[in-house]
Design an enzyme around this catalytic site. Structure first.
Site, mmCIF file in Angstrom:
data_model
loop_
_atom_site.group_PDB
_atom_site.id
_atom_site.type_symbol
_atom_site.label_atom_id
_atom_site.label_comp_id
_atom_site.label_asym_id
_atom_site.label_seq_id
_atom_site.Cartn_x
_atom_site.Cartn_y
_atom_site.Cartn_z
ATOM 1 N N GLU A 261 54.480 40.976 48.005
ATOM 2 C CA GLU A 261 53.250 41.316 48.285
ATOM 3 C C GLU A 261 52.661 40.359 49.564
ATOM 4 O OE1 GLU A 261 50.561 40.459 44.858
ATOM 5 O OE2 GLU A 261 51.666 42.019 43.612
ATOM 6 N N GLU A 309 40.742 48.832 44.955
ATOM 7 C CA GLU A 309 40.879 49.232 43.648
ATOM 8 C C GLU A 309 39.194 48.696 42.925
ATOM 9 O OE1 GLU A 309 44.853 48.979 41.824
ATOM 10 O OE2 GLU A 309 45.266 47.966 43.656
ATOM 11 N N LYS A 312 39.661 46.632 39.602
ATOM 12 C CA LYS A 312 40.380 45.294 39.276
ATOM 13 C C LYS A 312 39.573 44.133 38.688
ATOM 14 C CE LYS A 312 43.971 44.086 40.665
ATOM 15 N NZ LYS A 312 44.383 43.764 42.000
ATOM 16 N N GLU A 318 39.526 40.776 44.917
ATOM 17 C CA GLU A 318 40.560 41.756 44.112
ATOM 18 C C GLU A 318 40.264 43.046 44.437
ATOM 19 O OE1 GLU A 318 43.498 40.435 42.994
ATOM 20 O OE2 GLU A 318 42.879 38.483 43.331
#
Length: 337
Positions: A261, A309, A312, A318
């Site tokens: 990541e 997203e 999250k 995030e």
């Protein structure tokens, strides 16, 4: 696990730079990979997502649990897949070989058309659960071999803060023995070590000592590591090379590194903006083909993440790591080649 419970990397005080890079992949990596998280409303169906990856020329994907919709959509796509075993499964896998065997049958053997590359046994595991990682990896490796799937490599995705003393990069070492044992196991199996590397969290946590340009692949800062004589122009390379130093210190210099990541948020926190996210992520794509000062050559890398997203958990950032919005419109301009 679809990056649920992602914990920001907490780095030691950095004197100006730590740089990261991705090691050479076993297979030629023709394009950067992208992580596919599903913690958002109105995300496109998995079948459309796979078509979207292919339309962008993205040939590698990471998913965070055995997502049957994604696995069905990936069948026959030739997209190389990294699939996580959710952290909640580690105890069972570590203590019950039958649990690992059943999981392999249901989630790997059942999808012969999927190009599995690695299985990650846990993502950023911390605390007492770290004791379960290695036995779970061994039981899963045995289960894959018994199922005739021994070519799929088993690893784990570690937080960057498993590295101690990461500045200068040549001083890096694992801060816990369990990571040394994992590295030794990987050395015997030929699997890479997966590590999540985020210069963003280093910069946002210590912007007094780390320049934005250095963190985002922009010119302006040059640092020489007196320990190895290598020169660093970006934080990513410094971080990655500290992982290589830790692998050397553990007696496992042969273990490859995969950056499982990396990314930069476009909103929600200090230094999080569309401009910075675009600059970092385009720089990442362009940079990893050349590797790091310590390990030149293509470095297998997975960007986080394909979509913003909005469900999250955690800090507001995030929700804003996506390269694209749920309707597939770009969060900012990016090219993959």
């Amino acid at each position: 696990m679809a990056k649920q419970g992602f914990a920001p990397v907490v780095l030691p005080v950095l004197a100006v730079l730590i740089v990261a890079a991705f090691p050479a992949a076993a297979e030629a990596v023709q394009s950067i990979g992208v992580c596919y998280g599903v913690n958002g409303k109105n995300l496109p169906p998995a079948s459309d997502v796979v078509k979207f990856y292919r339309s962008k020329g993205i040939n590698s994907m990471r998913i965070y649990f055995a997502d049957r919709n994604a696995l069905r959509a990936l069948s026959g796509s030739n997209i190389g897949l990294v699939m996580d075993v959710g952290n909640e499964n580690l105890d069972d896998f570590a203590t019950k070989p039958s649990a690992a065997a059943a999981w392999v049958q249901q989630n790997v053997k059942a999808y012969p058309g999927v190009s599995f590359r690695y299985i990650a046994v846990g993502n950023e595991v911390t605390g007492s659960e770290t004791d379960n990682i290695l036995p779970a990896m061994k039981n899963l490796r045995d289960a894959l071999s018994a199922a005739g799937l021994g070519g799929i490599k088993v690893s784990t995705a570690a937080r960057f803060d498993v590295i101690a003393n990461s500045y200068p990069p040549s001083n890096g070492f694992f801060n816990d023995d369990y990571m040394r044992y994992i590295a030794q196991f990987l050395s015997t199996t030929g699997a890479p070590l997966l590590v999540n590397v985020y210069p963003y969290f280093a910069y946002s946590g210590d912007s007094e000592h780390i320049s934005l340009n250095y963190a985002t692949f922009q010119p302006g800062t040059t640092v020489t590591d007196d320990g190895n004589g290598l020169t660093y122009t970006n934080l990513f390379d410094a971080m990655v090379d500290s992982i290589y130093a830790a692998l050397d210190d553990a007696g496992t210099p042969d273990v490859r590194l995969v950056v499982s990541e990396s990314g930069w948020p476009s909103a929600g926190g200090f230094g999080a903006s569309v401009g910075n996210a675009s600059t970092y992520n385009q720089g990442l794509i362009d940079h990893v083909r050349g590797g790091t000062p310590r390990k030149p050559g293509p470095l297998e890398t997975y960007m986080f993440a394909m979509f913003n997203e909005n469900k999250k958990q955690g800090d507001e950032t995030e929700k804003h790591f996506g390269l694209f919005n749920p309707n597939k419109s770009p969060a900012y301009n990016i090219r993959f080649h």
